[in-house]
Design an enzyme around this catalytic site. Structure first.
Site, PDB file in Angstrom:
ATOM      1  CG  ASP A 149      -1.680   3.329  -8.032  1.00 35.57           C
ATOM      2  OD1 ASP A 149      -1.310   3.171  -9.225  1.00 35.57           O
ATOM      3  OD2 ASP A 149      -2.767   2.893  -7.614  1.00 35.57           O
ATOM      4  CB  SER A 151      -4.619   0.162  -9.578  1.00 36.58           C
ATOM      5  OG  SER A 151      -3.601   1.036  -9.982  1.00 36.58           O
ATOM      6  CG  HIS A 191      -8.936   4.704  -7.046  1.00 37.11           C
ATOM      7  ND1 HIS A 191      -7.648   4.604  -7.530  1.00 37.11           N
ATOM      8  CD2 HIS A 191      -9.710   5.022  -8.101  1.00 37.11           C
ATOM      9  CE1 HIS A 191      -7.647   4.863  -8.832  1.00 37.11           C
ATOM     10  NE2 HIS A 191      -8.885   5.118  -9.202  1.00 37.11           N
ATOM     11  CB  THR A 214      -4.416   0.652  -4.451  1.00 38.88           C
ATOM     12  OG1 THR A 214      -4.043   0.816  -5.824  1.00 38.88           O
ATOM     13  CG2 THR A 214      -3.290   0.032  -3.662  1.00 38.88           C
ATOM     14  CD  GLU A 226      -3.158   3.871  -3.685  1.00 41.09           C
ATOM     15  OE1 GLU A 226      -3.078   3.412  -4.831  1.00 41.09           O
ATOM     16  OE2 GLU A 226      -4.219   4.319  -3.230  1.00 41.09           O
ATOM     17  CG  ASP A 245      -1.887   5.319 -11.632  1.00 37.40           C
ATOM     18  OD1 ASP A 245      -1.283   4.673 -12.504  1.00 37.40           O
ATOM     19  OD2 ASP A 245      -3.120   5.453 -11.620  1.00 37.40           O
ATOM     20  CG  HIS A 302       0.709  -0.400 -12.165  1.00 33.24           C
ATOM     21  ND1 HIS A 302       0.782   0.909 -12.572  1.00 33.24           N
ATOM     22  CD2 HIS A 302      -0.462  -0.520 -11.494  1.00 33.24           C
ATOM     23  CE1 HIS A 302      -0.295   1.545 -12.188  1.00 33.24           C
ATOM     24  NE2 HIS A 302      -1.078   0.713 -11.503  1.00 33.24           N
ATOM     25  CG  HIS A 307      -1.001   0.921 -15.684  1.00 42.56           C
ATOM     26  ND1 HIS A 307      -1.823   0.159 -14.881  1.00 42.56           N
ATOM     27  CD2 HIS A 307      -1.325   2.213 -15.425  1.00 42.56           C
ATOM     28  CE1 HIS A 307      -2.590   0.960 -14.163  1.00 42.56           C
ATOM     29  NE2 HIS A 307      -2.316   2.206 -14.472  1.00 42.56           N
TER      30      HIS A 307
HETATM   31 ZN   LIG Z   1      -3.159   3.703 -13.322  1.00 49.16          ZN
END
Ligand SMILES: [Zn+2]
Length: 560
Positions: free
Chosen positions: A43, A97, A150, A152, A266, A271, A314, A409
């Site tokens: 992430d 995400s 979360h 993802t 993940e 992130d 991303h 992002h």
């Molecule tokens: Zn983020």
């Protein structure tokens, strides 16, 4: 009779939908290329994040490459679907995400915040590769260092209009049938939900010791290792497993099933560290993820019937390696930080003087040359919701010789790495939706067919809650989904909604409503030019017996 009408209606809905039409064009449920599929998502792991981790490894431990480097096949675009709210764009070029997770899981674009539902007023669920694998009788798993609820992980096994509805995501994970769930987020599993998991045969574990006791005879496992996200790798204590340990155990449990398995793993906190602009912490998160990639690849090579695909959802932070026209990176200093800026933040918040700030910085990073101006900037905060932590990282990043475009992002393409038959399907420049499509092809399953099944069960309309707690739905959009017509008559100020022999007439001037010419008790609500009606009106119109699931904020068309 009612039931029959409902099932006939649903059948016709599925047949009419464009999703079904595409099934005739290509038979996607072809012969599988691999028995097992492992999807790894870093992430926020953009290209600079990967390079930073590699440079760090090379400098600190002399390792020339990351584990994932051997498997590089190309890059993917990450954009989400465009959506505006009240004139401002909230979604489009730069994904969040949940929209990216939806693309990677289901092969469909949607708006930022959506979790595996479409970008419509009455949103439709999209099936994920995990749900499609389940429909095929495969074992499934989801592993993350973020909360398991979360964005993802949620996109792989739940459907909600808004990613913030994590209580609904937790309850949908219970219904999902996913066999192995390992992550953080215990705070969303309080009350009845844990006993409910146990009643469904899940063994519940909460630390590394518990994880180690699991063997192939535990076929359903819920592991919740922290209240919220995992601690960062840099801050973790020995009770907390690494992502590689989680991945290894999950693969061990799932690979015991004869039908094969699909798992999503993940690295959830690359992130978060990048959002905070905390480079040393971020690098250790990438390395924690890279170790899990090795675990997955080692299994796949030994197994011989497993495809692995690795990507990111991303980039986060707009990270640049190099800044201020200096052709250098201060990598030695990247290794000096003892704690994450998040762990240090409580102490930073307590500081009252520049001297105290200097002391914290020196203890955590060995940096001693903070100017008065810099210390005061940290005291003042960076003007974002990262406040002192953001200012601290801005000051430190200058010395590390790295830059950040902000706390959000960015829209750059991210890398794709793969092993096994899936590699051929994801090489070159692809779009993030191709990851899900390639995954489905690899295991020989049909996302569209499973999606059609979900859409026959659940719809996710926008809605309004009235002062008396009753719920109303946008009339025109829901009527359209039900195959009814909705016509606005300006002179009389009425909306006529009709299907078959049923007509509902809503008078927007006095709020009265009739059914086939007789006064009816439906709730009528008008807001910003949109007519909303209560569910009984739509049930009358469609002959369905839809009910409202207030937790998941969805219409239930069929029970079960
Ligand atoms: Zn983020």
């Amino acid at each position: 009779m009612m039931k029959k009408a409902a099932s006939l209606f649903i059948a016709s809905f599925i047949l009419c939908s464009p999703i079904q039409a595409s099934l005739h064009i290509e038979n996607k449920a072809a012969k599988p290329l691999s028995k097992n599929l492992i999807v790894l998502i870093g992430d926020g792991m953009g290209p600079a994040q990967v390079t930073a981790a590699r440079l760090y490894s090379k400098t600190v431990s002399g390792t020339e490459s990351l584990h994932l480097d051997d498997y590089y096949v190309g890059q993917t675009s990450t954009f989400s679907e465009r959506m505006g709210v009240d004139g401002s764009i909230v979604s489009g070029m730069i994904t969040d995400s949940s929209a990216a997770g939806t693309a990677l899981a289901t092969g469909r674009k949607t708006y930022n915040s959506a979790v595996s539902v479409s970008n419509e007023e009455v949103a439709m669920p999209y099936a994920s590769v995990i749900e499609a694998a389940e429909a095929k009788g495969k074992a499934t798993g989801i592993v993350t260092t973020a909360r398991i609820t979360h964005a993802t992980p949620a996109a792989f096994a739940s459907h909600v209009r808004n990613r913030k509805n994590e209580a609904a995501i937790a309850s949908q994970l219970l219904e999902s049938g996913v066999d192995v769930l390992l992550g953080g987020g215990a705070a969303y599993f309080t009350g009845k939900i844990l006993p409910d998991f146990e009643a469904k045969g899940y063994s519940v574990v909460k630390d590394r010791a518990g994880l180690q006791t699991l063997t192939a005879k535990h076929d359903k496992v819920l592991g919740l290792f922290s209240r919220s996200h995992f601690d960062y790798a840099i801050d973790r204590d020995s009770s907390s497993p690494s992502l590689a340990a989680l991945a290894g155990k999950a693969i061990e449990l799932l690979s015991a099933k004869p039908e094969g398995f699909v798992i999503m793993i993940e690295g959830g906190r690359i992130d978060h560290a990048a959002h905070a602009n905390d480079l040393p912490t971020m690098v250790k998160e990438v390395l924690d993820f890279d170790a899990a990639v090795k675990t997955a690849m080692d299994f796949a090579k030994k197994d011989g019937s497993t495809s692995v695909v690795v990507t990111a959802d991303h980039e986060t932070g707009g990270l640049s390696l190099g800044r201020d026209n200096r052709y250098e990176l201060n990598i030695d200093l990247w290794n000096r930080q003892k704690q994450s800026s998040q762990a240090l933040n409580a102490a930073l918040e307590q500081a009252r003087t520049p001297e105290e700030i200097r002391k914290f910085v020196q203890t955590n990073t060995t940096i001693t040359d903070l100017s008065d101006e810099e210390a005061r900037f940290i005291l003042k905060g960076d003007g974002t919701n990262y406040e002192r932590e953001g200012a601290y990282n801005a000051v430190i990043s200058k010395r590390l010789l790295v830059g950040w475009s902000g706390h959000g992002h960015s829209g750059v393409d991210v890398g794709v790495w793969a092993y096994g038959p899936i590699a051929e399907l994801v090489k070159g420049k692809i779009d993030n939706t191709d990851i899900a499509k390639a995954g489905a092809t690899t295991i020989g399953t049909d996302l569209d067919a499973v999606t059609a099944g979900l859409q026959a069960k659940y719809w996710y309309p926008k809605f309004k809650t009235m002062p008396d707690r009753s719920v109303v739905y946008p009339a025109k959009a829901l009527a359209a989904k039900l195959g009814a017509s909705a016509d606005w008559d300006e002179t009389s100020g009425t909306v006529r909604i009709a299907k078959g022999g049923t007509t509902i007439l809503a008078n927007l001037k006095d709020g009265s409503v009739t059914l086939n010419g007789r006064a009816a008790a439906y709730t009528v609500h008008v807001e910003k030019g949109t007519l909303y009606l209560s569910l009984d009106a739509f049930n009358e119109l469609s002959g369905l017996n839809m009910t409202w699931d207030p937790l998941s904020e969805r219409l239930v068309l069929q029970a079960g």
